[in-house]
Structures are given as C-alpha cells and as structure tokens.
Design a protein around this motif. Structure first.
Motif, PDB file in Angstrom:
ATOM      1  N   ASN A 148     -44.780  56.476 -20.361  1.00 28.95           N
ATOM      2  CA  ASN A 148     -43.882  55.335 -20.451  1.00 28.95           C
ATOM      3  C   ASN A 148     -42.914  55.437 -21.625  1.00 28.95           C
ATOM      4  O   ASN A 148     -43.165  56.133 -22.607  1.00 28.95           O
ATOM      5  CB  ASN A 148     -44.687  54.035 -20.602  1.00 28.95           C
ATOM      6  N   LYS A 149     -41.851  54.707 -21.495  1.00 29.81           N
ATOM      7  CA  LYS A 149     -40.893  54.570 -22.598  1.00 29.81           C
ATOM      8  C   LYS A 149     -41.624  54.034 -23.834  1.00 29.81           C
ATOM      9  O   LYS A 149     -42.432  53.109 -23.734  1.00 29.81           O
ATOM     10  CB  LYS A 149     -39.768  53.618 -22.196  1.00 29.81           C
ATOM     11  N   TYR A 203     -47.686  60.795 -16.049  1.00 27.82           N
ATOM     12  CA  TYR A 203     -46.707  59.707 -16.078  1.00 27.82           C
ATOM     13  C   TYR A 203     -46.748  59.067 -17.457  1.00 27.82           C
ATOM     14  O   TYR A 203     -47.773  58.540 -17.887  1.00 27.82           O
ATOM     15  CB  TYR A 203     -47.009  58.656 -15.009  1.00 27.82           C
ATOM     16  N   ASN A 237     -49.882  56.223 -27.039  1.00 24.62           N
ATOM     17  CA  ASN A 237     -49.306  55.104 -26.285  1.00 24.62           C
ATOM     18  C   ASN A 237     -49.067  53.890 -27.184  1.00 24.62           C
ATOM     19  O   ASN A 237     -49.231  53.947 -28.403  1.00 24.62           O
ATOM     20  CB  ASN A 237     -50.180  54.764 -25.070  1.00 24.62           C
ATOM     21  N   HIS A 238     -48.730  52.744 -26.568  1.00 26.60           N
ATOM     22  CA  HIS A 238     -48.414  51.534 -27.327  1.00 26.60           C
ATOM     23  C   HIS A 238     -49.629  50.975 -28.064  1.00 26.60           C
ATOM     24  O   HIS A 238     -49.469  50.222 -29.037  1.00 26.60           O
ATOM     25  CB  HIS A 238     -47.845  50.464 -26.390  1.00 26.60           C
ATOM     26  N   LYS A 241     -37.430  57.007 -21.533  1.00 25.35           N
ATOM     27  CA  LYS A 241     -37.349  56.609 -20.123  1.00 25.35           C
ATOM     28  C   LYS A 241     -38.671  56.902 -19.443  1.00 25.35           C
ATOM     29  O   LYS A 241     -39.218  57.997 -19.574  1.00 25.35           O
ATOM     30  CB  LYS A 241     -36.213  57.371 -19.435  1.00 25.35           C
ATOM     31  N   ASP A 242     -39.236  55.927 -18.708  1.00 24.46           N
ATOM     32  CA  ASP A 242     -40.466  56.149 -17.946  1.00 24.46           C
ATOM     33  C   ASP A 242     -40.287  57.319 -16.991  1.00 24.46           C
ATOM     34  O   ASP A 242     -39.209  57.508 -16.415  1.00 24.46           O
ATOM     35  CB  ASP A 242     -40.826  54.905 -17.108  1.00 24.46           C
TER      36      ASP A 242
END
Length: 323
Positions: free
Chosen positions: A277-278, A275, A234-235, A267-268
């Motif tokens: 995320n972008k 789920y 993730n980010h 794209k989310d």
C-alpha cells in the motif's frame, strides 16, 4: 648497507600488506536442488571441492520430531563437488529432550540423509554439518545429540557457530566437535526497527568476536553473507521480508526515495510479488565487497587460515561478485 636495509624494509611492508587468498565455496539452501548456468559456472570456479547442501530442517510438532522441507532434485543439479549434507535443527526441538529421543533423532537424521543421497545419486563424503542456534538451556542435550550422531553415522560431525555463542561461550558451552563454521551474519533482527544493517553490521561483529582468538576450537571455517533482502514496514510498524531485493529495485516511479537504501511507496500495487500500500516503506539490506573484505581482514588477525563458505549460491547473489 643502507640500500640493503631499504630493500628489506620494502619487502617487509609488502609482506605485511599482502592479501591472503582463501579457498572458498558456497552453501546451497534451496529445497529444490537446481542450478542455472550462472550458478553452475560460479560453483565450478570455487576453489574448494565441497558444496554445503541443506537436506532438510528438523522441528518438533505436537511432541514429535518432523523433517521439514526435505530436498527434491532437478536434473539440472549436476556438479563434481562433494556434497556436505547440512541439517538445520530448531532450538525448541532440543528443549527437554530425553536420552531416548536423542538416540531416535540421531538415527532418523542419519537414515534420511543416506536415503536422499542414494535417491538423488549425490556424492557425499565423511562430513555431516548440523546447524542449530543452541542456547544455555539446550546446550547439554544438543551436545549429547552431536556425540550420538557421530556414533550412529560413523562420520565427522561439524556444526555452525553463531556470534553470540562465541561471545557467551561460558554460558552456551563449547560443542564436542573438531571443526566449527562461524556464521558472520545475522548481527541483529531484521524485524526490529533499527538503522543498522541486520544482515551484517561490521562493528557489532567485531564486538562479538573481540576474543575469538581464545575460542577453544581452533579449526574454524567462515561463513560470509552475499544475500540481500528488502524489509517492508506497514502503517502499524509491522515488518515482513522480501528476498533478494537490492537498491536498484528502489528505482521505481511509484517510490519516493528516502535515502540510498530506503523508499516510501506512493501508489498501491503489486511490487516484488506482494501487494503493498501507499505509505509502506522499503529498506533494502545488501552486503558490499568492502564490508566482506573488512570482516576477512579482521578475522585474519584472529584465527589461522580459513576457508570461506558464502551464503548462498543463487544467481541473484553471485552475479558481479568477486570471489
């Protein structure tokens, strides 16, 4: 005379290059014993009459030993293979364990194995396999446990052997068993940022096993990986695993390919049951046939004839594999 020498040389070269055929079978590591048509077919074709089946895990919760994820059985689980009960024990469960607890644990594990084998009419034999990533700090008590389990069960006790336990055998010790199963995977952590394949990096494996021929236990079977997964980043550079992804799963119009095995989500949305995320990145790790053959060829120079146990029996992993 020259012709005879030439023919002898050809025979010698052919003999040296001849590929060894290894008997093989599988680990079964799902909590619900269940076989689909593909898994049943592949298992029937396996050349060894055993299936190494995880029965449960053991952990210590609140100071008490607990069986975790004990098997259940579906009616589709039908096989002529002899079931080898396999039990995973966490290394922390072996920390600071008393002599009384060792006896209790051995008796409890033997009892639960017998109970499940009888309940589900599983054809078991004379072997119990224990899987534990023991360390220098737990080795003495773990080895005492293996001896106690042998005494309690009256069966042959075998155990898994990880790469670091071969490389650092002076620190981690030699288990009191007559046969070990060398786990030729998990060469690094998938949750660390790395460009290496965490399931199997052949160069790392060769480094850890460079002195395998000196290992005191000579009866060594080999566990090889056929599983795959995707590592999601993730980010915040935190990682999680999604099981059974392959590089073909990266062919998605909402993904931007970074490399052959990496992509970034554009794209989310829900992907592979999660789920995402972008901006999240996906790195797929899977094992090629060439990698497996490289490992097998390396091991053939180190240890006598060995059986291969592929991890694990799952239609997601056995399709299009050569065994």
């Amino acid at each position: 005379m020259k012709i005879i020498k030439f023919l002898f040389l050809l025979f010698f070269i052919a003999s040296c290059s001849k590929k060894e055929n290894h008997n093989y079978t599988f680990y079964y590591w799902k909590t619900n014993l269940k076989l689909d048509k593909e898994e049943t077919k592949v298992l029937e074709q396996a050349s060894t009459p055993y299936l190494y089946t995880r029965f449960f895990d053991v952990d210590k919760v609140g100071g008490k030993f607990q069986p975790v994820a004990v098997i259940t059985k579906d009616k589709s689980f039908q096989t002529d293979k002899e079931i080898v009960p396999t039990v995973f024990i966490t290394n922390p469960a072996m920390l600071n364990i008393s002599a009384e607890e060792i006896q209790f644990l051995a008796k409890s594990i033997d009892h639960l194995i017998q109970k499940k084998a009888e309940e589900y009419h599983l054809k078991t034999g004379n072997e119990i396999q224990i899987d534990c990533d023991w360390t220098a700090g737990t080795r003495d008590d773990y080895f005492k446990f293996l001896k106690e389990l042998k005494k309690v069960s009256g069966k042959e006790i075998t155990c898994t052997l990880r790469l670091h336990q071969v490389k650092n055998k002076k620190q981690t010790g030699i288990p009191p068993v007559e046969k070990v199963y060398l786990m030729c995977y998990s060469t690094s952590s998938p949750l660390e940022k790395s460009d290496k394949n965490s399931i199997l990096d052949v160069n790392i494996l060769k480094s850890y096993l460079s002195k395998l021929e000196d290992y005191p236990i000579r009866n060594i079977e080999v566990a090889l990986p056929i599983y795959s997964w995707g590592i999601i980043t993730n980010h915040l550079e935190k990682h999680k695993l999604i099981n059974a992804l392959s590089k073909k799963d990266l062919e998605n119009p909402n993904f931007k390919k970074i490399s052959e095995y990496e992509a970034e989500i554009q794209k989310d949305g829900f992907y592979f049951g999660s789920y995402l995320n972008k901006g999240f990145r996906i790195k797929v790790e899977e094992i090629s046939q060439n990698q497996l053959e490289d490992v097998i060829h390396f091991l053939e120079k180190k240890i006598p004839n060995f059986t291969i146990i592929y991890y694990q029996l799952d239609s997601k992993f056995v399709l299009n594999r050569k065994f």
